[in-house]
Enzyme design. Structure first.
Site, PDB file in Angstrom:
ATOM      1  N   ASN A   9       0.875  -1.180   0.000  1.00  9.46           N
ATOM      2  CA  ASN A   9       0.000   0.000   0.000  1.00  9.46           C
ATOM      3  C   ASN A   9       0.911   1.229   0.000  1.00  9.46           C
ATOM      4  O   ASN A   9       1.513   1.551   1.022  1.00  9.46           O
ATOM      5  CB  ASN A   9      -0.895  -0.009   1.250  1.00  9.46           C
ATOM      6  N   LYS A  11       0.139   4.231  -0.165  1.00  5.46           N
ATOM      7  CA  LYS A  11      -0.496   5.410   0.445  1.00  5.46           C
ATOM      8  C   LYS A  11      -0.275   6.629  -0.465  1.00  5.46           C
ATOM      9  O   LYS A  11      -0.191   6.484  -1.673  1.00  5.46           O
ATOM     10  CB  LYS A  11       0.034   5.649   1.858  1.00  5.46           C
ATOM     11  N   HIS A  94      -9.714   1.290   4.626  1.00  4.89           N
ATOM     12  CA  HIS A  94      -8.435   1.441   5.335  1.00  4.89           C
ATOM     13  C   HIS A  94      -8.669   2.335   6.552  1.00  4.89           C
ATOM     14  O   HIS A  94      -9.456   3.278   6.499  1.00  4.89           O
ATOM     15  CB  HIS A  94      -7.378   2.050   4.406  1.00  4.89           C
ATOM     16  N   GLU A  96      -7.070   4.663   7.751  1.00  3.26           N
ATOM     17  CA  GLU A  96      -6.823   6.100   7.524  1.00  3.26           C
ATOM     18  C   GLU A  96      -8.042   6.754   6.877  1.00  3.26           C
ATOM     19  O   GLU A  96      -8.306   7.940   7.089  1.00  3.26           O
ATOM     20  CB  GLU A  96      -5.552   6.279   6.672  1.00  3.26           C
ATOM     21  N   GLU A 165      -5.897  -5.251  10.328  1.00  2.00           N
ATOM     22  CA  GLU A 165      -4.877  -4.238  10.570  1.00  2.00           C
ATOM     23  C   GLU A 165      -5.170  -3.508  11.893  1.00  2.00           C
ATOM     24  O   GLU A 165      -5.935  -2.526  11.901  1.00  2.00           O
ATOM     25  CB  GLU A 165      -4.882  -3.204   9.445  1.00  2.00           C
ATOM     26  N   GLY A 171       1.886   1.946  10.798  1.00  2.00           N
ATOM     27  CA  GLY A 171       2.828   3.056  10.696  1.00  2.00           C
ATOM     28  C   GLY A 171       3.493   3.413  12.010  1.00  2.00           C
ATOM     29  O   GLY A 171       4.117   4.468  12.127  1.00  2.00           O
ATOM     30  N   SER A 209       2.848  -2.420  10.263  1.00  2.00           N
ATOM     31  CA  SER A 209       4.306  -2.404  10.470  1.00  2.00           C
ATOM     32  C   SER A 209       4.966  -3.742  10.149  1.00  2.00           C
ATOM     33  O   SER A 209       5.937  -4.139  10.807  1.00  2.00           O
ATOM     34  CB  SER A 209       4.642  -1.958  11.890  1.00  2.00           C
TER      35      SER A 209
HETATM   36  C1  PEP Z   1      -1.046  -0.002   5.789  1.00  2.00           C
HETATM   37  O1  PEP Z   1      -0.982   1.133   5.330  1.00  2.00           O
HETATM   38  O2  PEP Z   1      -1.991  -0.719   5.497  1.00  2.00           O
HETATM   39  C2  PEP Z   1       0.019  -0.456   6.680  1.00  2.00           C
HETATM   40  C3  PEP Z   1      -0.071  -1.640   7.214  1.00  2.00           C
HETATM   41  O3  PEP Z   1       1.057   0.425   6.897  1.00  2.00           O
HETATM   42  P1  PEP Z   1       2.435   0.079   7.644  1.00  2.00           P
HETATM   43  O4  PEP Z   1       2.945  -1.226   7.071  1.00  2.00           O
HETATM   44  O5  PEP Z   1       3.325   1.221   7.310  1.00  2.00           O
HETATM   45  O6  PEP Z   1       2.140  -0.043   9.090  1.00  2.00           O
END
Ligand code: PEP
Length: 248
Positions: A9, A11, A94, A96, A165, A171, A209
């Site tokens: 992803n 982003k 997501h 976010e 997630e 992040g 992460s």
């Molecule tokens: C994500 O954006 O779905 C995500 C898991 O980000 P990160 O791996 O940076 O935590």
């Protein structure tokens, strides 16, 4: 048997030049990768990525889709438009977007429905906040989020991909332990099985992460079918290491 699926992803990152060099490094390292791989890129770069990935085994994904088919929805992008760029996957819900754009469970379910109707696989993101985890509400929260998607898409629920997630891991550099991930994935698998005889087809990805240092143990869990990877997917060598782990 579900083959592993690893999704980057990106982003809101990238530029024409940076994308070209990232993809060229990825494509140069794909020999020996046998898992399914995709990158979900900003809408502005779908045409570029369709071109760069053409003929490769890395599939193209989007990061969001409108819940509407067409019309007066300034700034939105419909599933039919994504179809024009041969988009195979689309992230919906997501955290976010749930957080910064107040997306509700019902809206996320409607977005998944639009994607499915256009032949695009929605990657439905679910996860609890730290406060919800500490209050012992983790299972109730993710089950509520998934129930909305099942309710709206019951007949074709086996066509979705789920990404668990936990918000506190996205992040932040904090990763769920393999046991925490497996426990939640098993809960989601059971919920899907209660809704569909074909639930075993659904890939349940872990996101939060994930890095080359943590991927192998997470991917070894029986119900962890791959990863949704943010930051680490922007570094070709890191993403390729994870693809290699998922190919074992
Ligand atoms: C994500 O954006 O779905 C995500 C898991 O980000 P990160 O791996 O940076 O935590």
């Amino acid at each position: 048997m579900r083959s592993k699926l690893m999704v980057g992803n990106w982003k809101m990152n990238g530029s024409l030049a940076d994308n070209a060099s990232l993809v060229s490094e990825l494509l140069a390292g794909m020999a020996g990768v046998h898992c399914r791989a995709a990158v979900c890129v900003p809408t502005a770069y779908l045409a570029q990525l369709q071109n760069l990935l053409s003929g490769s085994s890395i599939e193209l994904g989007a990061q969001d889709v409108s819940a509407h088919d067409f019309g007066p929805y300034t700034g939105e992008v419909s599933a039919r438009m994504l179809q024009d760029f041969a988009v195979r996957y689309c992230i919906v819900g997501h955290s976010e977007r749930r957080m910064h754009h107040a997306e509700s469970d019902v809206l996320v379910a409607a977005k998944a429905q639009r994607a499915l109707a256009a032949g695009i696989t929605p990657i439905v993101c679910l996860g609890e906040s730290l406060a919800e985890r500490e209050a012992g509400q983790t299972e109730a929260v993710v089950k509520r989020q998934l129930a909305a998607v099942i309710h709206a898409n019951g007949h074709c629920i086996s066509e979705i991909v789920v990404a668990y997630e936990p918000l506190w891991a996205i992040g932040t550099g904090l990763t769920a332990t393999p046991d925490q991930a497996q426990q939640l994935h098993a809960v989601l698998r059971a919920q899907l099985q209660a809704a569909s005889a074909h639930a075993d087809r659904v890939s349940i990805l872990y996101g939060g992460s994930m890095t080359a240092a943590t991927a192998a143990q997470l991917l070894a869990q029986p119900d962890v079918d791959g990863g949704l990877i943010g930051g680490a997917a922007l570094k070709a060598s890191e993403f390729l290491s994870m693809l290699a782990m998922a190919s074992r």
